[in-house]
Design a protein around this motif. Sequence first.
Motif, PDB file in Angstrom:
ATOM      1  N   ALA A   1       0.833  -1.207   0.000  1.00  0.00           N
ATOM      2  CA  ALA A   1       0.000   0.000   0.000  1.00  0.00           C
ATOM      3  C   ALA A   1       0.866   1.253   0.000  1.00  0.00           C
ATOM      4  O   ALA A   1       0.571   2.234  -0.710  1.00  0.00           O
ATOM      5  N   TYR A   2       1.936   1.261   0.789  1.00  0.00           N
ATOM      6  CA  TYR A   2       2.846   2.404   0.792  1.00  0.00           C
ATOM      7  C   TYR A   2       3.469   2.603  -0.587  1.00  0.00           C
ATOM      8  O   TYR A   2       3.681   3.736  -1.037  1.00  0.00           O
ATOM      9  N   THR A   3       3.783   1.513  -1.249  1.00  0.00           N
ATOM     10  CA  THR A   3       4.342   1.610  -2.597  1.00  0.00           C
ATOM     11  C   THR A   3       3.301   2.120  -3.577  1.00  0.00           C
ATOM     12  O   THR A   3       3.563   3.036  -4.371  1.00  0.00           O
ATOM     13  N   ASP A   4       2.095   1.558  -3.518  1.00  0.00           N
ATOM     14  CA  ASP A   4       1.071   1.900  -4.508  1.00  0.00           C
ATOM     15  C   ASP A   4       0.588   3.342  -4.379  1.00  0.00           C
ATOM     16  O   ASP A   4       0.188   3.958  -5.373  1.00  0.00           O
ATOM     17  N   GLU A   5       0.619   3.906  -3.164  1.00  0.00           N
ATOM     18  CA  GLU A   5       0.217   5.302  -3.054  1.00  0.00           C
ATOM     19  C   GLU A   5       1.231   6.203  -3.773  1.00  0.00           C
ATOM     20  O   GLU A   5       0.853   7.220  -4.372  1.00  0.00           O
ATOM     21  N   LEU A   6       2.496   5.808  -3.775  1.00  0.00           N
ATOM     22  CA  LEU A   6       3.506   6.590  -4.488  1.00  0.00           C
ATOM     23  C   LEU A   6       3.480   6.306  -5.984  1.00  0.00           C
ATOM     24  O   LEU A   6       3.820   7.183  -6.787  1.00  0.00           O
ATOM     25  N   VAL A   7       3.078   5.108  -6.379  1.00  0.00           N
ATOM     26  CA  VAL A   7       2.842   4.835  -7.799  1.00  0.00           C
ATOM     27  C   VAL A   7       1.736   5.743  -8.316  1.00  0.00           C
ATOM     28  O   VAL A   7       1.840   6.340  -9.394  1.00  0.00           O
ATOM     29  N   ASP A   8       0.664   5.866  -7.539  1.00  0.00           N
ATOM     30  CA  ASP A   8      -0.452   6.736  -7.903  1.00  0.00           C
ATOM     31  C   ASP A   8       0.001   8.192  -7.983  1.00  0.00           C
ATOM     32  O   ASP A   8      -0.333   8.921  -8.929  1.00  0.00           O
ATOM     33  N   PHE A   9       0.761   8.629  -6.986  1.00  0.00           N
ATOM     34  CA  PHE A   9       1.253  10.012  -6.976  1.00  0.00           C
ATOM     35  C   PHE A   9       2.149  10.282  -8.180  1.00  0.00           C
ATOM     36  O   PHE A   9       1.997  11.291  -8.874  1.00  0.00           O
ATOM     37  N   THR A  10       3.067   9.372  -8.453  1.00  0.00           N
ATOM     38  CA  THR A  10       3.981   9.544  -9.580  1.00  0.00           C
ATOM     39  C   THR A  10       3.225   9.598 -10.899  1.00  0.00           C
ATOM     40  O   THR A  10       3.535  10.413 -11.780  1.00  0.00           O
ATOM     41  N   ALA A  11       2.207   8.754 -11.045  1.00  0.00           N
ATOM     42  CA  ALA A  11       1.413   8.749 -12.275  1.00  0.00           C
ATOM     43  C   ALA A  11       0.693  10.077 -12.465  1.00  0.00           C
ATOM     44  O   ALA A  11       0.593  10.601 -13.588  1.00  0.00           O
ATOM     45  N   ALA A  12       0.176  10.640 -11.371  1.00  0.00           N
ATOM     46  CA  ALA A  12      -0.525  11.918 -11.458  1.00  0.00           C
ATOM     47  C   ALA A  12       0.438  13.043 -11.818  1.00  0.00           C
ATOM     48  O   ALA A  12       0.113  13.933 -12.619  1.00  0.00           O
ATOM     49  N   VAL A  13       1.628  13.025 -11.229  1.00  0.00           N
ATOM     50  CA  VAL A  13       2.639  14.046 -11.557  1.00  0.00           C
ATOM     51  C   VAL A  13       3.050  13.931 -13.015  1.00  0.00           C
ATOM     52  O   VAL A  13       3.164  14.935 -13.732  1.00  0.00           O
ATOM     53  N   ARG A  14       3.274  12.704 -13.484  1.00  0.00           N
ATOM     54  CA  ARG A  14       3.648  12.493 -14.881  1.00  0.00           C
ATOM     55  C   ARG A  14       2.551  12.995 -15.823  1.00  0.00           C
ATOM     56  O   ARG A  14       2.829  13.621 -16.850  1.00  0.00           O
ATOM     57  N   ALA A  15       1.294  12.710 -15.473  1.00  0.00           N
ATOM     58  CA  ALA A  15       0.176  13.150 -16.304  1.00  0.00           C
ATOM     59  C   ALA A  15       0.127  14.671 -16.388  1.00  0.00           C
ATOM     60  O   ALA A  15      -0.108  15.240 -17.465  1.00  0.00           O
ATOM     61  N   ARG A  16       0.343  15.350 -15.254  1.00  0.00           N
ATOM     62  CA  ARG A  16       0.362  16.818 -15.258  1.00  0.00           C
ATOM     63  C   ARG A  16       1.511  17.334 -16.119  1.00  0.00           C
ATOM     64  O   ARG A  16       1.347  18.265 -16.902  1.00  0.00           O
ATOM     65  N   ARG A  17       2.664  16.707 -15.947  1.00  0.00           N
ATOM     66  CA  ARG A  17       3.858  17.165 -16.665  1.00  0.00           C
ATOM     67  C   ARG A  17       3.742  16.943 -18.161  1.00  0.00           C
ATOM     68  O   ARG A  17       4.120  17.805 -18.971  1.00  0.00           O
ATOM     69  N   ASP A  18       3.196  15.802 -18.542  1.00  0.00           N
ATOM     70  CA  ASP A  18       3.165  15.422 -19.957  1.00  0.00           C
ATOM     71  C   ASP A  18       1.857  15.772 -20.653  1.00  0.00           C
ATOM     72  O   ASP A  18       1.680  15.475 -21.833  1.00  0.00           O
ATOM     73  N   GLY A  19       0.903  16.349 -19.907  1.00  0.00           N
ATOM     74  CA  GLY A  19      -0.358  16.754 -20.523  1.00  0.00           C
ATOM     75  C   GLY A  19      -1.265  15.601 -20.878  1.00  0.00           C
ATOM     76  O   GLY A  19      -2.025  15.668 -21.849  1.00  0.00           O
TER      77      GLY A  19
END
Length: 362
Positions: free
Chosen positions: A299-317
Amino acid sequence: MAYINQLPTEAPAPVRLGLIGSGWMGAFHGESIAQRVPGAVLAAVADPSVESAAAVAARLGGAKVTADAADLLADPEIDAVMIASPARFHASLITQAAAAGKHVFCEKPAAQDLDELDAALAAVDAAGIHFQIGFNRRYATDFQAAKKDIAQGTVGQPQLLRSLTRDPGTGSIGHAASVPAWTIFLETLIHDFDTLNWFNEGAEPVEVYAVADALVEPDLLDQGFLDTAVVTIRYSNGALAVAEANFSALYGYDVRGEVFGSKGMVQAGRSTETAAVRYTADGLSADTPRLNVELFREAYTDELVDFTAAVRARRDGTEPPSGLYTLTPGAADARRALAMALACIESVQAGGPVAVGQKAVL
């Protein structure tokens, strides 16, 4: 048969994260980014104890090190930050990160009172950055399975809810004298409050009644230490909930949740490490987890996977994937759970029920 040559596809640039705070939880988050989150890089570690930061960075591949979080926030190569400093610094660091245009993952609580949290979240909103609070139970497989049932209407209208946290212990708490006041509400039960809010999504907590005591370390009660608490919560849709916590479960780390509704019931969590149970002449036995990073490692890993995916989506449009139910805990979730924790503090002080949303003086 011959191989078919294909042109190599360019991999997306990794999300570069900075870690603020290299203590127990910060170091584990740093390890998750460095070793278990694809497409993420631990780029820098900041901690006033530069020796601690350097040790974490060296163990995890040599990230940049600084004693000053301002250096990390000013680094143009860093996309986002993970805030795992002591809670009293969270709101200020969120505000500073927003001003620097860095996306924020923050451990709970996001602040220690509603005024400072509102100011920090206003900065987040003005900067247009992604904000996520560290309510990791949402990412545990069994809690997600329960949430799916609730979202699909399997248990009907929620009527009674329960969430509990029992930290592992030995019957005494060696560091109890150094535990900050009200920790049981602000840093332990705040997880249960978010779980209940998530399970009863769409309803607002309107009133709490909290009772707390020092039953493990009674000699420290006069110093303001509390190790045992029970909270009843009334929601705007009429549902009633109970949250409980204790700091010394002899049998191990125990986190569970339950929703009873008009059509049935769903439960999440268990007090055993696996479903395996031994049957011997001595009776029944099972292994139990002793650390939060054991019980909630994925769960600790997956919350950061989710966070990273959201940051990537913002960055890459691009758009992050959507699901059946709300997953990512954001600003409103951070505020709602903190408001409940603060109302619990006021309830203990007043000796009666308190409306959620009132300010408490720490």
